[in-house]
Design a protein around this motif. Structure first.
Motif, PDB file in Angstrom:
ATOM      1  N   ALA A  20      35.614  66.216  89.370  1.00  0.00           N
ATOM      2  CA  ALA A  20      36.765  66.725  89.540  1.00  0.00           C
ATOM      3  C   ALA A  20      37.985  66.987  88.642  1.00  0.00           C
ATOM      4  CB  ALA A  20      37.217  66.627  91.081  1.00  0.00           C
ATOM      5  N   VAL A  21      38.987  67.633  88.541  1.00  0.00           N
ATOM      6  CA  VAL A  21      39.961  67.642  87.434  1.00  0.00           C
ATOM      7  C   VAL A  21      40.841  66.322  87.622  1.00  0.00           C
ATOM      8  CG1 VAL A  21      41.966  68.845  86.565  1.00  0.00           C
ATOM      9  CG2 VAL A  21      40.228  70.156  87.728  1.00  0.00           C
ATOM     10  N   LEU A  22      40.974  65.807  86.511  1.00  0.00           N
ATOM     11  CA  LEU A  22      41.855  64.404  86.230  1.00  0.00           C
ATOM     12  C   LEU A  22      43.506  64.773  86.009  1.00  0.00           C
ATOM     13  CD1 LEU A  22      41.993  61.458  85.728  1.00  0.00           C
ATOM     14  CD2 LEU A  22      41.408  61.838  83.436  1.00  0.00           C
ATOM     15  N   ASP A  23      44.078  64.148  86.785  1.00  0.00           N
ATOM     16  CA  ASP A  23      45.530  64.270  86.521  1.00  0.00           C
ATOM     17  C   ASP A  23      46.347  63.149  85.685  1.00  0.00           C
ATOM     18  OD1 ASP A  23      46.813  63.239  89.628  1.00  0.00           O
ATOM     19  OD2 ASP A  23      45.753  62.157  87.937  1.00  0.00           O
ATOM     20  N   CYS A  24      45.257  62.278  85.200  1.00  0.00           N
ATOM     21  CA  CYS A  24      45.714  61.307  84.236  1.00  0.00           C
ATOM     22  C   CYS A  24      46.840  60.431  84.941  1.00  0.00           C
ATOM     23  CB  CYS A  24      46.203  61.869  82.738  1.00  0.00           C
ATOM     24  SG  CYS A  24      45.059  62.688  82.094  1.00  0.00           S
ATOM     25  N   ALA A  25      46.906  60.008  85.992  1.00  0.00           N
ATOM     26  CA  ALA A  25      47.695  59.136  86.540  1.00  0.00           C
ATOM     27  C   ALA A  25      47.598  57.748  85.727  1.00  0.00           C
ATOM     28  CB  ALA A  25      47.688  59.126  88.190  1.00  0.00           C
ATOM     29  N   PRO A  26      48.946  56.833  85.710  1.00  0.00           N
ATOM     30  CA  PRO A  26      48.550  55.489  85.437  1.00  0.00           C
ATOM     31  C   PRO A  26      47.617  54.730  85.812  1.00  0.00           C
ATOM     32  CG  PRO A  26      50.754  55.949  85.912  1.00  0.00           C
ATOM     33  CD  PRO A  26      50.171  57.181  86.508  1.00  0.00           C
ATOM     34  N   ALA A  27      46.893  54.025  85.040  1.00  0.00           N
ATOM     35  CA  ALA A  27      45.962  53.111  85.556  1.00  0.00           C
ATOM     36  C   ALA A  27      46.238  51.633  84.940  1.00  0.00           C
ATOM     37  CB  ALA A  27      44.533  53.504  85.259  1.00  0.00           C
ATOM     38  N   ARG A  28      45.790  50.615  85.569  1.00  0.00           N
ATOM     39  CA  ARG A  28      45.760  49.292  85.063  1.00  0.00           C
ATOM     40  C   ARG A  28      44.587  49.054  83.980  1.00  0.00           C
ATOM     41  NH1 ARG A  28      46.747  45.388  89.860  1.00  0.00           N
ATOM     42  NH2 ARG A  28      44.985  46.535  90.407  1.00  0.00           N
ATOM     43  N   ALA A  29      44.821  48.392  82.882  1.00  0.00           N
ATOM     44  CA  ALA A  29      43.901  47.965  82.057  1.00  0.00           C
ATOM     45  C   ALA A  29      43.157  46.924  82.782  1.00  0.00           C
ATOM     46  CB  ALA A  29      44.318  47.939  80.712  1.00  0.00           C
ATOM     47  N   GLU A  30      44.040  45.912  83.455  1.00  0.00           N
ATOM     48  CA  GLU A  30      43.112  44.565  83.777  1.00  0.00           C
ATOM     49  C   GLU A  30      41.948  44.977  84.884  1.00  0.00           C
ATOM     50  OE1 GLU A  30      47.448  44.926  85.965  1.00  0.00           O
ATOM     51  OE2 GLU A  30      46.380  45.386  83.980  1.00  0.00           O
ATOM     52  N   ASP A  31      42.034  46.203  85.403  1.00  0.00           N
ATOM     53  CA  ASP A  31      41.147  46.751  86.348  1.00  0.00           C
ATOM     54  C   ASP A  31      39.798  46.804  85.719  1.00  0.00           C
ATOM     55  OD1 ASP A  31      42.902  46.411  88.398  1.00  0.00           O
ATOM     56  OD2 ASP A  31      43.282  48.621  88.449  1.00  0.00           O
ATOM     57  N   VAL A  32      39.775  47.007  84.247  1.00  0.00           N
ATOM     58  CA  VAL A  32      38.274  47.509  83.853  1.00  0.00           C
ATOM     59  C   VAL A  32      37.535  45.995  83.448  1.00  0.00           C
ATOM     60  CG1 VAL A  32      37.303  48.489  81.710  1.00  0.00           C
ATOM     61  CG2 VAL A  32      39.395  49.265  82.765  1.00  0.00           C
ATOM     62  N   ALA A  33      36.196  46.154  83.912  1.00  0.00           N
ATOM     63  CA  ALA A  33      35.368  44.971  83.627  1.00  0.00           C
ATOM     64  C   ALA A  33      35.130  45.061  82.189  1.00  0.00           C
ATOM     65  CB  ALA A  33      34.299  45.114  84.668  1.00  0.00           C
ATOM     66  N   GLN A  34      35.349  43.940  81.406  1.00  0.00           N
ATOM     67  CA  GLN A  34      35.173  44.076  80.139  1.00  0.00           C
ATOM     68  C   GLN A  34      33.828  43.374  79.818  1.00  0.00           C
ATOM     69  OE1 GLN A  34      37.365  45.269  77.953  1.00  0.00           O
ATOM     70  NE2 GLN A  34      38.592  45.594  79.623  1.00  0.00           N
ATOM     71  N   THR A  35      32.895  44.500  79.960  1.00  0.00           N
ATOM     72  CA  THR A  35      31.319  43.798  79.655  1.00  0.00           C
ATOM     73  C   THR A  35      30.682  44.866  78.940  1.00  0.00           C
ATOM     74  OG1 THR A  35      30.713  45.462  81.730  1.00  0.00           O
ATOM     75  CG2 THR A  35      31.135  43.026  82.450  1.00  0.00           C
ATOM     76  N   CYS A  36      31.333  45.422  77.897  1.00  0.00           N
ATOM     77  CA  CYS A  36      30.938  46.674  77.329  1.00  0.00           C
ATOM     78  C   CYS A  36      31.336  46.109  75.502  1.00  0.00           C
ATOM     79  CB  CYS A  36      31.314  47.940  77.737  1.00  0.00           C
ATOM     80  SG  CYS A  36      32.832  47.936  78.149  1.00  0.00           S
ATOM     81  N   ASP A  37      30.596  45.451  74.700  1.00  0.00           N
ATOM     82  CA  ASP A  37      31.034  45.256  73.382  1.00  0.00           C
ATOM     83  C   ASP A  37      30.655  46.574  72.600  1.00  0.00           C
ATOM     84  OD1 ASP A  37      31.751  42.727  74.077  1.00  0.00           O
ATOM     85  OD2 ASP A  37      29.918  41.870  73.711  1.00  0.00           O
ATOM     86  N   VAL A  38      31.336  46.642  71.777  1.00  0.00           N
ATOM     87  CA  VAL A  38      31.391  47.728  70.591  1.00  0.00           C
ATOM     88  C   VAL A  38      31.389  46.955  69.153  1.00  0.00           C
ATOM     89  CG1 VAL A  38      32.110  49.976  69.830  1.00  0.00           C
ATOM     90  CG2 VAL A  38      32.427  49.413  72.329  1.00  0.00           C
ATOM     91  N   SER A  39      30.536  47.533  68.339  1.00  0.00           N
ATOM     92  CA  SER A  39      30.431  46.967  66.926  1.00  0.00           C
ATOM     93  C   SER A  39      31.744  47.460  66.295  1.00  0.00           C
ATOM     94  CB  SER A  39      29.277  47.367  66.196  1.00  0.00           C
ATOM     95  OG  SER A  39      29.188  49.005  66.243  1.00  0.00           O
ATOM     96  N   ASP A  40      32.108  46.600  65.289  1.00  0.00           N
ATOM     97  CA  ASP A  40      33.256  46.969  64.701  1.00  0.00           C
ATOM     98  C   ASP A  40      33.404  48.400  63.941  1.00  0.00           C
ATOM     99  OD1 ASP A  40      34.612  44.610  65.425  1.00  0.00           O
ATOM    100  OD2 ASP A  40      33.987  43.476  63.860  1.00  0.00           O
TER     101      ASP A  40
END
Length: 256
Positions: A20-40
């Motif tokens: 559904a459509v996103l209204d871009c309400a604020p989100a907390r970055a600390e809620d994101v699981a950091q399990t996804c490395d990306v090469s430089d």
């Protein structure tokens, strides 16, 4: 829509990426699981975002407009989709700057169909940066790749003439649809237009394919559910925030 396109759309819906459509309400970055490395190399660009740089250094608000498709959203989880995550993470990286990320949903539209409204969007919203996520619908509809490139060129030219920074974002990767959608011509044209206009290209396709190959996410799952979509979007938002900071050439002094 052809029966083949309908089958593709069904698979993408099963993957939990369209929503559904996103209204871009604020989100907390600390809620994101950091399990996804990306090469430089996937988080940097030789092309710059000068208007973003100038806005941040001058302490002006940073307004980002995402022009996207359904893969910019998550059903029943508006604050977990990548535009909201991008906003939250940029706010953390740029605490002295007012950051706003909004979404213009162009569901089911080809690049050519989106073109017509781009200048009006910029005039209304006055963004510092437009992130144009495109290619999936064109690939699903088997739009002639040359026509796709011409539409991209026209749209990027219009955005630049309207006075905003521009970034392109390519297709999402899914092994369940990889054999059904001929993605390479559209990926190549996105890269070519980005180089032609000297603008950054966020390679979402390569990033998601690497995550799948590394086993970070099981993108082949027939019933992944909303939680997987949240994790993928969180990681996309994190990677995109780093990409914006890098392309804007913002060092530690500007970030804190």
């Amino acid at each position: 829509m052809t029966s083949n396109s309908g089958a593709i759309l069904g698979l993408i819906l099963q993957a939990g990426i369209l929503a559904a459509v996103l209204d871009c309400a604020p989100a907390r970055a600390e809620d994101v699981a950091q399990t996804c490395d990306v090469s430089d190399d996937l988080l940097t660009s030789e092309s710059a975002l000068p208007k973003v740089t100038d806005a941040v250094k001058a302490g002006h608000p940073l307004d980002i407009l995402v022009v996207g498709s359904r893969s910019s959203t998550i059903a029943s989880s508006e604050t977990s989709a990548y535009p909201a995550r991008l906003q939250a993470m940029l706010k953390e990286k740029l605490p002295s700057i007012a950051v706003n990320v909004s979404l213009q949903l162009e569901a089911g539209k080809t690049a050519e169909e989106v073109d017509a409204g781009l200048v009006k969007l910029v005039a209304e919203k006055k963004p510092t940066l437009v992130i144009w996520q495109t290619g999936t619908v064109d690939a699903m509809r088997s739009i002639d790749p040359d026509d796709f490139r011409a539409a991209l060129d026209q749209g990027v030219t219009a955005l630049q003439n309207a006075g905003t920074d521009v970034m392109l974002m390519n297709l999402q990767y899914s092994p369940r649809t990889d054999t059904m959608i001929a993605a390479p011509p559209y990926l190549d044209n996105l890269r070519a237009v980005a180089q032609q206009h000297d603008i950054p290209l966020f390679d979402r396709f390569a990033i998601m394919r690497a995550w799948n190959d590394q086993g970070d996410f099981d993108l082949y799952s027939a019933s992944p559910g909303v939680e997987l979509a949240k994790r993928v979007h969180g990681c996309i938002g994190s990677a995109l925030s780093k990409f914006v900071i890098s392309a804007a050439r913002l060092g530690p002094a500007q970030q804190n």
